[in-house]
Design an enzyme around this catalytic site. Structure first.
Site: not given
Ligand code: COA
Length: 629
Positions: A346, A431-432, A455, A459, A468, A558
């Site tokens: 990692h 938001s999913p 936690y 990103s 992160t 996620q």
């Molecule tokens: N109504 C309808 N749709 C919505 C919505 C709402 N109120 N809110 C969000 N959505 C949609 C978005 O438009 C998006 O659509 P898509 O599937 O077409 O792309 C989808 O739902 C997903 O959005 P959401 O669930 O809100 O989250 P996200 O994809 O923005 O993810 C995080 C959120 C925190 C996971 C992301 O910002 C992040 O930081 N990811 C990195 C995680 C990481 O680094 N992990 C490391 C592990 S080692």
């Protein structure tokens, strides 16, 4: 407009002594524009962080007196001058460096961590089961996989890897530069990461391991073109045929040890010149492919969980745990029984770039047919030799025992939740990601009747060299929602309103986190400075509330992918869960881990609680929507 990223464009960073970066000769203009155009990670205002810290503690600390103590400590920190002084030092550091956090983060989260890398820090990825059941299928699949990764590497090297975006903002692409040709090296107190991708001579080989025997496989022809799938297949056959003995010492299992133990064993191992050269070849290779022996068969229901365990630790000393070099940044795993996935170290990168690479490679495998190429004789891949001295043998035996303990301790359950996916929360304008987090909160509350520190990785890649920060998913709003769900006196409309409020709160926290305004890394920075400046540790970091806040019983993330896969990782604390999920449009893959040594945690029970929570939340939303029509 297609914006591109070029590997060589990454300038050596300031203050990154842990990476032994080679000289960068040419810096293509386009990429400099991209990377240099990225904002620097901000330092949030001190007062804001502590207001948010107190708010985050509210659902976690039930004792009013304890909360009052913490408020007093915070006030003293803010008004007594210590906070201001540390904040100013932090701001100075931010001016002097490209990213004030990245080096500290790399050290404190990974390189200083002395726990073994498998299970404790290295995530695994489970790919869908492949339709091969024999060695031929295994070879063909592995050959295509290698060719796919080389094509991806070409995108990085030639500057055609599209820049990724989050919330409309371009992301730092540096992590792609760190995942190939790199390796972790154990140290007596702190590890390092070497990256050979940016040296004057970049590696042209990968390592392949079969029956615990390591091989150097050159993957480029002398004219610089990559070997074809057919050629790779032939080379893998040669490797397979010259590693048929199954009684070899599992030298790679040494890398699974506690880091101090491995650090000592490493120095011991490389005292021998042949061993040292073999270790260097593995470290320098572009990546590793582990050709795994078949594992004991399990029912279809348990299959994904079994594979997740195999990705995380290899199954134990008898099985494939010695068929790894856990320090290697990326190890693809292809089993003879159709199992496939990967494990990655990692320290150099987060999950999303790894999964982006997987999406690319899976797509490559699907569109690639094996075409017979003209027979060009290729040299036999070099088998790496190890001299097993009595001391090394003793270290291997001890590593085997510890690995077996670790294997027995890890409890894994992969839930392939097939009832619905992102579609349902989206239909309800939620938001999913926040919705899944609320299901985790509900599941936890139902099992333990309390909420816990949670936690979720967020990103920071909107910023130069960003990694992160944390979204603290347990909030007053999430707590109100889960309590209402368990309260028969509450009306459904009220429960829905509380769910909507909790989801919105989570969205707000996500927005703050990805824009560099979360609290955890800021607190880390202030704490690191207190240590570096040898001032006494401020009381805010010594009280009970801080310990509770840092004890993340739910360690979640996620990691979304186009491929129907799921990432998995271990819990952060002995009595906690690791939960990683990939919400697809119509289903959700969720990997849950816990430790068997903790009587209170149980991955399968938690998985059932999550499943029930997701089903109950949909029923709640749909029933309420119907009655309102
Ligand atoms: N109504 C309808 N749709 C919505 C919505 C709402 N109120 N809110 C969000 N959505 C949609 C978005 O438009 C998006 O659509 P898509 O599937 O077409 O792309 C989808 O739902 C997903 O959005 P959401 O669930 O809100 O989250 P996200 O994809 O923005 O993810 C995080 C959120 C925190 C996971 C992301 O910002 C992040 O930081 N990811 C990195 C995680 C990481 O680094 N992990 C490391 C592990 S080692």
């Amino acid at each position: 407009m297609l914006r591109v990223f070029v590997r060589a464009a990454l300038r050596p960073r300031l203050m990154e002594p842990c990476r032994l970066l080679g000289p960068v000769t040419q810096i293509p203009e386009r990429s400099i524009v991209h990377q240099d155009g990225l904002p620097k990670l901000p330092i949030p205002p001190l007062k804001q962080t502590f207001e948010r810290y107190l708010a985050a503690l509210e659902p976690l600390i039930c004792d009013d007196e304890e909360m009052e103590h913490t408020r007093e400590h915070v006030e003293e920190f803010l008004k007594g001058g210590v906070g201001e002084r540390l904040q100013k030092s932090l701001e100075r550091r931010a001016r002097k460096t490209d990213n004030w956090l990245s080096e500290w983060w790399m050290q404190s989260a990974f390189l200083d961590c002395r726990m073994p890398v498998p299970v404790y820090t290295s995530p695994g990825v489970v790919l869908p089961r492949m339709h091969f059941q024999d060695r031929q299928g295994q070879m063909r699949f592995a050959a295509k996989l290698i060719a796919g990764v080389l094509e991806f590497k070409e995108l990085i090297d030639t500057g055609t890897l599209p820049i990724e975006y989050l919330s409309g903002k371009p992301l730092c692409m540096d992590q792609y530069n760190q995942i190939l040709s790199s390796c972790r090296i154990p140290g007596p107190k702190r590890d390092t990461v070497v990256n050979h991708a940016m040296g004057t001579t970049t590696p042209t080989h990968i390592t392949v391991v079969h029956n615990f025997q390591f091989f150097v496989l050159d993957v480029y022809n002398s004219d610089g073109t990559p070997l074809t799938v057919d050629q790779l297949h032939m080379q893998l056959e040669k490797i397979w045929n010259s590693s048929l003995q199954t009684n070899k010492e599992p030298i790679g299992i040494l890398t699974s040890q506690h880091r101090n133990t491995w650090g000592k064993a490493y120095n011991n191992l490389i005292k021998d010149k042949t061993n040292k050269e073999s270790v260097r070849s593995i470290q320098k290779s572009i990546f590793t492919v582990c050709l795994d022996a078949p594992m004991p068969r399990v029912s279809d229901e348990l299959y994904q969980s079994r594979v997740a365990a195999q990705m995380l630790h290899g199954g134990g000393a008898r099985w494939n745990s010695g068929n790894r070099w856990f320090d290697k940044t990326i190890q693809f795993i292809v089993g003879e029984d159709g199992t496939c996935g990967l494990v990655y170290e990692h320290a150099p990168a987060e999950g999303p770039p790894i999964v982006y690479l997987i999406d690319y490679v899976v797509n490559y495998i699907q569109r690639t047919e094996m075409v017979r190429s003209p027979m060009v004789p290729l040299p036999m891949p070099l088998k790496l030799r190890f001299n097993i001295t009595p001391e090394v043998k003793r270290d291997i035996e001890s590593a085997k025992q510890n690995m077996n303990i670790m294997v027995h301790d890890l409890d894994v359950k992969v839930l392939m939740f097939s009832h619905y996916g992102k579609n349902v929360p989206k239909q309800h304008k939620l938001s999913p990601d926040a919705y899944v987090q609320m299901a985790l909160q509900l599941a936890y509350f139902r099992m333990y009747n309390v909420c816990c520190s949670t936690y979720e990785s967020a990103s920071l890649r909107m910023f130069l060299y960003g990694r992160t920060d944390a979204i603290r998913a347990t909030t007053v709003d999430s707590f109100n929602f889960v309590q209402a769900m368990e309260d028969p006196a509450k009306q459904n409309t009220e429960k829905v309103a509380l769910l909507q409020k909790a989801v919105q709160k989570h969205k707000d926290l996500t927005y703050e986190a990805i824009h560099g305004q979360a609290i955890d890394r800021h607190l880390l920075g202030l704490r690191m400075l207190s240590i570096e400046e040898l001032t006494s540790m401020p009381t805010i970091f010594m009280d009970c509330a801080y310990a509770v806040a840092q004890h993340f019983n739910l360690n979640t993330s996620q990691v979304g992918a186009k491929t129907d896969c799921v990432m998995c990782f271990g819990p952060m604390v002995p009595d906690g869960y690791g939960v990683c999920y990939n919400p697809m449009e119509e289903h959700i893959n969720i990997a849950i881990t816990a430790f068997n040594s903790c009587e209170e945690t149980h991955a399968a029970k938690f998985s059932r609680a999550v499943e029930d929570a997701l089903l109950d939340m949909r029923a709640l939303l749909e029933d309420t929507a119907k009655t309102q029509q």
